[in-house]
Design an enzyme around this catalytic site. Sequence first.
Site, short mmCIF file in Angstrom:
data_model
loop_
_atom_site.label_atom_id
_atom_site.label_comp_id
_atom_site.label_asym_id
_atom_site.label_seq_id
_atom_site.Cartn_x
_atom_site.Cartn_y
_atom_site.Cartn_z
N GLU A 40 67.51 -2.21 157.04
CA GLU A 40 67.40 -3.61 156.64
C GLU A 40 66.03 -3.93 156.05
O GLU A 40 65.90 -4.84 155.23
CB GLU A 40 67.69 -4.52 157.83
CG GLU A 40 69.15 -4.59 158.24
CD GLU A 40 69.55 -3.43 159.17
OE1 GLU A 40 68.69 -2.53 159.39
OE2 GLU A 40 70.69 -3.42 159.65
N HIS A 42 64.32 -1.92 154.00
CA HIS A 42 64.47 -1.58 152.59
C HIS A 42 65.34 -2.62 151.88
O HIS A 42 65.07 -2.97 150.72
CB HIS A 42 65.11 -0.20 152.45
CG HIS A 42 64.31 0.93 153.00
ND1 HIS A 42 64.68 1.61 154.14
CD2 HIS A 42 63.15 1.50 152.58
CE1 HIS A 42 63.80 2.57 154.38
NE2 HIS A 42 62.85 2.52 153.47
N GLN A 66 53.10 14.23 150.76
CA GLN A 66 52.47 13.30 151.71
C GLN A 66 52.70 13.70 153.16
O GLN A 66 52.30 12.98 154.07
CB GLN A 66 52.96 11.87 151.47
CG GLN A 66 54.41 11.59 151.81
CD GLN A 66 54.86 10.23 151.34
OE1 GLN A 66 54.97 9.97 150.15
NE2 GLN A 66 55.11 9.32 152.30
N SER A 192 62.08 1.10 160.90
CA SER A 192 61.53 2.32 160.33
C SER A 192 62.62 3.37 160.30
O SER A 192 63.48 3.41 161.19
CB SER A 192 60.35 2.82 161.17
OG SER A 192 59.99 4.14 160.80
#
Length: 285
Positions: A40, A42, A66, A192
């Site tokens: 949610e 994003h 990364q 996340s």
Amino acid sequence: MQSTSVKLLTTKIDVKEYVKNAKADGKTVGFVPTMGALHEGHESLITCAIQDTDEVIVSIFVNPTQFGPNEDFDKYPRQLEKDIARCEKLGVKAIFAPTPEEMYSDKNNLTLVLPSEKLKNKMCGKTRAGHFDGVATVVLKLFNIVQPDAAYFGQKDAQQLFIINKMVKDLDIPVNIVGCPIVRDENGLALSSRNAYLSENAKIKALTISKTLINIQNYYVGGKLMDIDTVMAIAKDTLDSLITLEYLEIYDYNTLLPVTTVGADTLVAIAVKIDGIRLIDNILI
């Protein structure tokens, strides 16, 4: 893969052609870069982009540059079909999902973007050497490929957002960076992709992260002077005892310089590990 109305673009040439045609039609282009495993949070970025621009492109790319050698690149959640379905439901027309080989044809001799040491040697950068070099490099590559009018990033990754804003300003990149608020679940946990790793018990522990930030904010709103020792004391009283605190730090939100006391425009940032899973959160006072 099931047929959808979303155009799946896998090469840089395809994306450039798609954007060229959109701009030839007078459309503005919004861009939401992601590593997939969409949630949610994003969705809020995508929704904002759709409201602001005519054509929205979402990238889904787990960026290897990364991740450190002992981080979770190999097990980072990948669920392209689900992500495509979520984007389609929101009204996204195009997704850019390249392979690492498409993005980095010569990764061993890669030209990197190196953010200022003063910006990356704190917070997440202290324990994730090279992380923000990888972030800045892939974001600049994506900007050059997509050439968006606006790009959307979440405030949860506050250090990342600050570094990207600085990069865009310093390198005269013609894109408007839009920072969007943190999205939380009904219990306050910041959303996340790594939350998928958490057991139900770990999720309960994780709720004390946002509770710590709220307690710090409430202490300040109550008119009490707060230095870093007070902030740490609140965290000690609030965080679950089985959570490992990686950092809890306070910064001037406008400069990302450390401050000695909490005041207006103070960023309170936290990173923890729960059962080996790293989570970050922050609050702007």
